[in-house]
Design an enzyme around this catalytic site. Structure first.
Site, mmCIF file in Angstrom:
data_model
loop_
_atom_site.group_PDB
_atom_site.id
_atom_site.type_symbol
_atom_site.label_atom_id
_atom_site.label_comp_id
_atom_site.label_asym_id
_atom_site.label_seq_id
_atom_site.Cartn_x
_atom_site.Cartn_y
_atom_site.Cartn_z
ATOM 1 C CD GLU A 161 -50.641 12.917 -50.374
ATOM 2 O OE1 GLU A 161 -50.189 13.051 -49.108
ATOM 3 O OE2 GLU A 161 -49.980 12.069 -50.787
ATOM 4 C CD GLU B 265 -45.888 15.760 -50.493
ATOM 5 O OE1 GLU B 265 -46.104 16.587 -51.786
ATOM 6 O OE2 GLU B 265 -47.066 15.195 -50.254
HETATM 7 N N1 CO8 Z 1 -44.674 19.928 -40.501
HETATM 8 C C1 CO8 Z 1 -44.326 20.301 -39.257
HETATM 9 N N2 CO8 Z 1 -44.114 21.644 -39.071
HETATM 10 C C2 CO8 Z 1 -44.687 22.559 -40.182
HETATM 11 C C3 CO8 Z 1 -45.014 22.043 -41.146
HETATM 12 C C4 CO8 Z 1 -45.155 20.718 -41.581
HETATM 13 N N3 CO8 Z 1 -45.506 19.956 -42.484
HETATM 14 N N4 CO8 Z 1 -45.662 22.988 -42.038
HETATM 15 C C5 CO8 Z 1 -45.501 24.058 -41.283
HETATM 16 N N5 CO8 Z 1 -44.936 23.932 -39.932
HETATM 17 C C6 CO8 Z 1 -44.639 24.635 -38.814
HETATM 18 C C7 CO8 Z 1 -43.463 25.351 -39.080
HETATM 19 O O1 CO8 Z 1 -42.193 24.905 -38.932
HETATM 20 C C8 CO8 Z 1 -43.477 26.753 -38.311
HETATM 21 O O2 CO8 Z 1 -43.248 26.378 -37.043
HETATM 22 P P1 CO8 Z 1 -42.326 27.088 -36.136
HETATM 23 O O3 CO8 Z 1 -43.282 28.482 -35.846
HETATM 24 O O4 CO8 Z 1 -42.167 26.246 -34.670
HETATM 25 O O5 CO8 Z 1 -41.184 27.503 -36.734
HETATM 26 C C9 CO8 Z 1 -44.979 26.744 -38.382
HETATM 27 O O6 CO8 Z 1 -45.599 25.691 -38.744
HETATM 28 C C10 CO8 Z 1 -45.465 28.084 -39.371
HETATM 29 O O7 CO8 Z 1 -44.911 27.706 -40.494
HETATM 30 P P2 CO8 Z 1 -44.033 28.808 -41.482
HETATM 31 O O8 CO8 Z 1 -43.271 29.721 -40.621
HETATM 32 O O9 CO8 Z 1 -43.390 27.906 -42.324
HETATM 33 O O10 CO8 Z 1 -45.010 29.700 -42.060
HETATM 34 P P3 CO8 Z 1 -44.738 30.306 -43.339
HETATM 35 O O11 CO8 Z 1 -46.198 31.252 -43.491
HETATM 36 O O12 CO8 Z 1 -43.628 31.209 -43.553
HETATM 37 O O13 CO8 Z 1 -45.030 29.267 -44.605
HETATM 38 C C11 CO8 Z 1 -45.928 27.120 -45.524
HETATM 39 C C12 CO8 Z 1 -46.144 28.587 -44.972
HETATM 40 C C13 CO8 Z 1 -45.558 27.536 -47.121
HETATM 41 C C14 CO8 Z 1 -47.010 26.545 -45.776
HETATM 42 C C15 CO8 Z 1 -44.609 26.499 -44.996
HETATM 43 O O14 CO8 Z 1 -44.737 26.334 -43.620
HETATM 44 C C16 CO8 Z 1 -44.255 25.147 -45.654
HETATM 45 O O15 CO8 Z 1 -43.608 24.879 -46.592
HETATM 46 N N6 CO8 Z 1 -44.700 24.130 -45.024
HETATM 47 C C17 CO8 Z 1 -44.202 22.774 -45.484
HETATM 48 C C18 CO8 Z 1 -45.277 22.260 -46.501
HETATM 49 C C19 CO8 Z 1 -44.614 20.855 -47.034
HETATM 50 O O16 CO8 Z 1 -43.617 20.611 -47.331
HETATM 51 N N7 CO8 Z 1 -45.217 19.980 -46.909
HETATM 52 C C20 CO8 Z 1 -45.378 18.547 -47.233
HETATM 53 C C21 CO8 Z 1 -44.816 17.626 -46.061
HETATM 54 S S1 CO8 Z 1 -44.504 16.053 -46.525
HETATM 55 C C22 CO8 Z 1 -45.874 15.409 -46.598
HETATM 56 O O17 CO8 Z 1 -46.977 15.727 -46.432
HETATM 57 C C23 CO8 Z 1 -45.954 13.728 -47.246
HETATM 58 C C24 CO8 Z 1 -47.212 12.946 -46.964
HETATM 59 C C25 CO8 Z 1 -47.049 11.612 -46.772
HETATM 60 C C26 CO8 Z 1 -48.225 10.917 -46.315
HETATM 61 C C27 CO8 Z 1 -48.135 10.938 -44.799
HETATM 62 C C28 CO8 Z 1 -47.849 9.778 -44.059
HETATM 63 C C29 CO8 Z 1 -46.996 9.772 -42.919
#
Ligand code: CO8
Length: 252
Positions: free
Chosen positions: A106, A126
């Protein structure tokens, strides 16, 4: 957040690589503040937003939101920073490498152009964590891709590559991995060579085409077109063309 000001261009780098630049509230507030400052800076004519490490941004900070209730989300006014960013008058260019997911996708879509490295991945995942896009994803992706393709991405949370998004019209240009920032800066510098008032009014008109109706857009385009005839740069631009020389812009 890192801000690199190199007039006429500035770069803002999201700098939480350990959490894939998750868009926490403090990060979004700072981003909006820094971009507003650059927007008001007469020497900066285009702004590049980029990520660090493996991501542009992997979305809103899930850890920050996980325990929130509906009333808290509503009262928290978390979208104020997004709204402020949407009001940016200077061109915003997203330089994307790695993940641009959820709020990260976004944020890229909020920008005016998206330069993506081959390794970029876009998506609205999401639904996979029990919610849906909230910062414009359903609206902007649908306008960009059409209902039938946007629906698939929003309802499955699937990611698409830079090239797939380019083919669907969301990405301005795909470049080899590692060159996204270089290319975004090149594009920013090219735009910064144009007369700034014309750039500003043209951006406003294209935005209107994207967000409004043709009935609203055509009069705005005409008004902005006429308005440019009140600028010194219009006189200079047309005179320089007729005199077969390069124009010298004054920004007014
Ligand atoms: N929020 C918080 N922490 C995150 C996020 C996130 N969105 N994405 C990744 N991280 C963190 C992980 O928890 C991890 O932390 P730690 O090392 O402490 O465990 C670190 O980043 C590395 O991530 P991964 O170990 O998961 O790395 P991978 O290579 O295995 O995976 C991915 C990468 C596929 C990107 C995976 O991290 C993932 O799926 N992330 C979440 C993606 C997601 O669901 N995004 C949508 C979030 S909701 C949203 O954006 C709504 C927006 C609404 C508007 C905002 C207004 C408030």
């Amino acid at each position: 957040m890192l801000v690199h000001r190199a007039p006429p261009v500035a770069t803002v780098t999201l700098n939480r690589p350990d959490v894939l630049n998750a868009l926490s509230r403090p990060l979004m507030d700072e981003l909006a503040q820094r971009v507003a400052e650059l927007d008001a800076d007469d020497d900066v004519l285009a702004i590049v937003v980029t990520g660090s490490g493996r991501a542009f941004a992997a979305g809103a900070d899930i850890a920050e939101m996980a325990g929130a209730g509906a009333a808290e989300m509503l009262e928290g006014d978390r979208f104020a920073a997004w709204q402020r960013l949407r009001g940016t008058k200077k061109p915003l260019i997203a330089a994307v490498s790695g993940y641009a997911l959820g709020g990260g996708c976004e944020l890229a879509m909020l920008c005016d152009m998206i330069i993506a490295g081959e390794d970029a991945r876009f998506g609205q995942p999401e639904v996979r964590i029990g919610v849906m896009p909230g910062a414009g994803g359903t609206q902007l992706l649908t306008r960009a891709l059409g209902k039938w393709q946007a629906m698939e991405l929003v309802l499955t949370g699937r990611m698409l590559s830079a090239r797939e998004m380019y083919e669907r019209g969301l990405v301005t240009r795909v470049v080899p991995q590692g060159l996204h920032l270089h290319e975004a800066l090149r594009l920013a510098a090219e735009i910064a060579k144009q007369p700034p008032v014309a750039v500003r009014l043209a951006k406003e008109a294209v935005q209107k085409a994207f967000l409004g109706t043709l009935e609203e857009g055509l009069p705005l385009e005409r008004k902005n077109f006429y308005l440019l005839f009140a600028t010194e740069d219009q006189t200079e631009g047309m005179r320089a063309f007729l005199e077969k020389r390069a124009p010298v812009w004054r920004g007014k």
